[in-house]
Design a protein around this motif. Structure first.
Motif, PDB file in Angstrom:
ATOM      1  N   LEU A   1       0.905  -1.068   0.060  1.00 37.54           N
ATOM      2  CA  LEU A   1      -0.081  -0.107  -0.155  1.00 37.54           C
ATOM      3  C   LEU A   1       0.903   1.188  -0.089  1.00 37.54           C
ATOM      4  CD1 LEU A   1      -2.620  -1.064   2.724  1.00 37.54           C
ATOM      5  CD2 LEU A   1      -2.793  -1.316   0.508  1.00 37.54           C
ATOM      6  N   GLY A   2       0.496   2.042  -0.539  1.00 36.41           N
ATOM      7  CA  GLY A   2       0.951   3.423  -0.443  1.00 36.41           C
ATOM      8  C   GLY A   2       0.061   4.553  -0.037  1.00 36.41           C
TER       9      GLY A   2
ATOM     10  N   ALA B   1      -6.978  -5.786   2.479  1.00 31.99           N
ATOM     11  CA  ALA B   1      -7.902  -5.313   3.592  1.00 31.99           C
ATOM     12  C   ALA B   1      -7.174  -5.301   4.887  1.00 31.99           C
ATOM     13  CB  ALA B   1      -9.301  -5.758   3.775  1.00 31.99           C
ATOM     14  N   ALA B   2      -6.485  -6.335   5.091  1.00 36.96           N
ATOM     15  CA  ALA B   2      -5.741  -6.813   6.183  1.00 36.96           C
ATOM     16  C   ALA B   2      -4.703  -6.010   6.441  1.00 36.96           C
ATOM     17  CB  ALA B   2      -5.399  -8.399   6.448  1.00 36.96           C
ATOM     18  N   LEU B   3      -4.052  -5.813   5.199  1.00 37.30           N
ATOM     19  CA  LEU B   3      -2.699  -4.676   5.266  1.00 37.30           C
ATOM     20  C   LEU B   3      -3.090  -3.740   5.604  1.00 37.30           C
ATOM     21  CD1 LEU B   3       0.222  -5.107   4.660  1.00 37.30           C
ATOM     22  CD2 LEU B   3      -0.182  -4.599   2.358  1.00 37.30           C
TER      23      LEU B   3
ATOM     24  N   LEU C   1      -1.758  -1.115   9.013  1.00 39.83           N
ATOM     25  CA  LEU C   1      -1.094   0.090   8.875  1.00 39.83           C
ATOM     26  C   LEU C   1      -1.903   1.126   9.605  1.00 39.83           C
ATOM     27  CD1 LEU C   1       0.617   1.865   7.590  1.00 39.83           C
ATOM     28  CD2 LEU C   1      -1.163   2.070   5.504  1.00 39.83           C
ATOM     29  N   ARG C   2      -3.277   0.936   9.781  1.00 36.35           N
ATOM     30  CA  ARG C   2      -4.079   2.072  10.484  1.00 36.35           C
ATOM     31  C   ARG C   2      -3.909   2.012  11.997  1.00 36.35           C
ATOM     32  NH1 ARG C   2      -6.423   5.199   7.064  1.00 36.35           N
ATOM     33  NH2 ARG C   2      -7.334   4.365   5.111  1.00 36.35           N
ATOM     34  N   GLN C   3      -3.320   0.762  12.506  1.00 30.47           N
ATOM     35  CA  GLN C   3      -3.205   0.367  13.796  1.00 30.47           C
ATOM     36  C   GLN C   3      -1.868   1.388  13.800  1.00 30.47           C
ATOM     37  OE1 GLN C   3      -2.893  -3.634  14.479  1.00 30.47           O
ATOM     38  NE2 GLN C   3      -5.161  -3.818  13.882  1.00 30.47           N
ATOM     39  N   LEU C   4      -1.094   1.116  13.037  1.00 31.11           N
ATOM     40  CA  LEU C   4       0.331   1.895  13.538  1.00 31.11           C
ATOM     41  C   LEU C   4       0.254   3.250  13.108  1.00 31.11           C
ATOM     42  CD1 LEU C   4       3.570   1.028  13.838  1.00 31.11           C
ATOM     43  CD2 LEU C   4       3.584   1.021  11.235  1.00 31.11           C
ATOM     44  N   LEU C   5      -0.498   3.554  12.118  1.00 27.04           N
ATOM     45  CA  LEU C   5      -0.602   5.094  11.575  1.00 27.04           C
ATOM     46  C   LEU C   5      -2.007   5.498  11.237  1.00 27.04           C
ATOM     47  CD1 LEU C   5       2.653   4.919   9.083  1.00 27.04           C
ATOM     48  CD2 LEU C   5       2.406   5.948  11.192  1.00 27.04           C
ATOM     49  N   PRO C   6      -2.655   5.674  12.369  1.00 23.49           N
ATOM     50  CA  PRO C   6      -4.143   5.956  12.321  1.00 23.49           C
ATOM     51  C   PRO C   6      -4.534   6.964  11.037  1.00 23.49           C
ATOM     52  CG  PRO C   6      -3.612   5.843  14.421  1.00 23.49           C
ATOM     53  CD  PRO C   6      -2.371   5.896  14.147  1.00 23.49           C
ATOM     54  N   GLU C   7      -3.720   8.044  10.924  1.00 23.76           N
ATOM     55  CA  GLU C   7      -3.951   9.184  10.133  1.00 23.76           C
ATOM     56  C   GLU C   7      -3.641   8.592   8.932  1.00 23.76           C
ATOM     57  OE1 GLU C   7      -1.381   9.025  12.189  1.00 23.76           O
ATOM     58  OE2 GLU C   7      -1.441  10.619  13.455  1.00 23.76           O
ATOM     59  N   ALA C   8      -3.222   7.632   8.199  1.00 17.24           N
ATOM     60  CA  ALA C   8      -2.834   7.253   7.092  1.00 17.24           C
ATOM     61  C   ALA C   8      -3.863   7.436   5.953  1.00 17.24           C
ATOM     62  CB  ALA C   8      -2.185   5.698   6.875  1.00 17.24           C
ATOM     63  N   GLU C   9      -3.675   7.784   4.927  1.00 11.72           N
ATOM     64  CA  GLU C   9      -4.675   8.034   3.775  1.00 11.72           C
ATOM     65  C   GLU C   9      -3.986   7.210   2.615  1.00 11.72           C
ATOM     66  OE1 GLU C   9      -5.395  12.143   2.832  1.00 11.72           O
ATOM     67  OE2 GLU C   9      -6.066  12.349   5.152  1.00 11.72           O
ATOM     68  N   VAL C  10      -4.893   6.066   2.271  1.00 10.39           N
ATOM     69  CA  VAL C  10      -4.050   5.119   1.256  1.00 10.39           C
ATOM     70  C   VAL C  10      -4.613   5.673  -0.309  1.00 10.39           C
ATOM     71  CG1 VAL C  10      -4.095   2.737   0.493  1.00 10.39           C
ATOM     72  CG2 VAL C  10      -3.934   3.186   2.924  1.00 10.39           C
TER      73      VAL C  10
END
Length: 505
Positions: free
Chosen positions: A255-256, A310-312, A316-325
């Motif tokens: 994911l980016g 979806a799992a990935l 990622l959101r657990q690690l970086l909740p603000e991430a916008e994929v």
């Protein structure tokens, strides 16, 4: 959501013609990814008359679907390499990765290309889902071993940005692989090196030594097989299939995403999970960008590949909740039975490289370096270590070999003794593929977005396994040795060399 890889989406890749005339060169390079383009560049610099063939488009294979980490850290832990091969050889493996990074940096400097090359540290951290107390000692031991073998590594109680124990390895790197390889292709074009797209090396003849491409012939002295999957070349399928038993194909997902600026240092990360997660951080002006990967599985052995994305993203959101994929893509890696790639001469006229695991960028570059040295008669320090016929199997590597191949007979028997899905063709939705039981036979049915239905034999033409539908990539994937086919059955990734057959009737 962009489903093309970040590299293909953000690089301008030059186009090249199909081969449309006979040709004579010293060396033919087969494959338009990092191994092939780097090999052509290095050989041309040595004055070797070379031509490059790509059966599709440059970068559209696995080199265009990587996360482009440049690191000496291998999938196999350094301590594992020491147990299998001894300290000298383990050191040589990491040295090879560092040498490849240096070679990439030299090419960037020589050509003046802008490909965002940057030296960064790499961090191996305790499993993001595990109990860190169980890993402190092992990570400390790994760091101490790396330092003992001469690498700039140190243990950390809290890795920056993740606050978990791990160790740091200095002088790793990252780059934009799309810009890098597009830049290499342009340099080769300017130097008059012939590059042909949509030009598959289909026939190999010894007398005279020629390669049949698009109804034309290329005469040559040697060939470098720089394809992700194994290619028979001049040696025929028997040697290829024997080496194939030492390889296992895995799908991996990426994911980016944009993240707030400064949340993590600019670096490469891996954790100790199995399969592991991996991360690289790009510094931006207003926000940062992360590439997050993992959720690996053996090719063709996952019923719902969309769930892997979806799992990935959840992780990622657990690690970086603000991430916008904004990007997602998948690729394939080939693992070997002992953790090292196979790079070297297969015969006096054929050089082969495969099995790069999670180090495609560095081992691909190293392969080009080794091919250049071999063709020019220069001794290479890694020749014996990565040789195709190396005699370094140990009880550990034999166990790996058995583990990776134990399920092959099962999938072969499954084709013969199990039934397809009991459903009608009308139930296959647009953009979907399903293996159905039709008139007592199994049929791979694909319905395109425009409603057009294609019916295929689900039997992989490589060694007879039954393909499975990959819902994320819209491909038919072979669970035995990793061949992949489009919904309409055209082969895109070997070792299969022909497309899926049309269904009878």
């Amino acid at each position: 959501m962009q489903t093309a890889s970040l590299w293909l989406d953000t690089a301008t890749i030059p186009r090249f013609p199909r081969l449309a005339a006979d040709l004579e060169v010293e060396v033919v390079v087969v494959g338009g990814g990092i191994t092939g383009l780097t090999t052509a560049y290095l050989l041309d610099r040595e004055g070797v008359k070379v031509a490059l063939l790509e059966r599709d488009r440059l970068l559209h294979g696995e080199s265009g679907h990587t996360t482009a980490h440049l690191t000496c850290v291998t999938d196999a832990r350094l301590s594992e390499l020491v147990k299998r091969f001894g300290k000298d050889h383990a050191t040589a493996v990491w040295d090879a990765g560092l040498a490849a990074i240096v070679q990439i940096q030299q090419i960037v400097n020589e050509t003046g290309m802008d490909c965002d090359f940057r030296r960064v540290p790499g961090f191996l951290v305790a499993s993001l889902d595990g109990d860190v107390t169980q890993e402190v000692r092992s990570l400390g031991d790994e760091a101490a071993l790396a330092a003992e073998l001469g690498f700039d590594a140190c243990y950390l109680d809290a890795v920056p940005g993740l606050n978990r124990p791990g160790y740091r390895v200095a002088n790793q790197a990252k780059f934009h692989v799309g810009k890098y390889l597009a830049g290499l292709a342009r340099v080769l074009q300017e130097r008059g090196v012939p590059i042909y797209e949509e030009s598959e090396a289909a026939e190999f003849h010894e007398e005279p030594r020629t390669i049949g491409v698009n109804e034309y012939r290329i005469r040559c002295h040697e060939v470098v097989l720089a394809t992700h999957a194994l290619h028979s070349g001049f040696e025929g399928p028997l040697k290829r299939d024997l080496l194939q038993t030492k390889l296992a194909a895995y799908n991996t997902y990426a994911l980016g995403a944009t993240v707030p600026k400064g949340r993590l240092p600019e670096a490469l990360y891996w954790d100790t999970s199995d399969p592991y997660y991996y991360l690289r951080v790009e510094r931006g002006e207003e926000s940062d960008y992360v590439i997050w990967g993992g959720e690996d599985h053996k090719t063709g052995q996952e019923a719902d590949t969309s769930e892997r994305f979806a799992a990935l993203e959840r992780r990622l959101r657990q690690l970086l909740p603000e991430a916008e994929v904004d990007h997602r893509w998948s690729g394939q890696v080939l693992e070997t039975n002992d953790g090292l790639p196979f790079i070297g001469r297969e015969s006096a006229v054929q050089f082969l490289a495969t099995g790069f695991s999670g180090n495609g960028m560095t081992f691909g570059t190293l392969s080009a370096m080794m091919a250049r040295d071999e063709i020019r008669g220069t001794r290479n320090p890694w020749r014996n270590l990565f040789a195709l016929d190396r005699k370094t199997l140990t009880p550990t590597s034999i166990w790996d070999y058995l583990t990776e191949n134990k399920d092959y007979p099962y999938y072969l028997l499954k084709r013969r003794f199990t039934r397809g899905e009991e459903a009608g063709v009308a139930e296959v939705l647009p953009g979907e593929g399903r293996v159905l039981a039709i008139d007592g036979r199994k049929v791979a049915v694909y319905r395109a977005e425009d409603g057009q239905v294609t019916k295929l034999s689900p039997v992989c033409p490589h060694l007879g396994c039954t393909v499975a539908w990959n819902s994320a990539e819209h491909t038919w994937d072979c669970p035995c040795h990793g061949s992949r086919f489009t919904g309409c059955g055209e082969v895109t990734t070997g070792p299969a060399e022909t497309s899926l057959a049309q269904a009878e009737g």
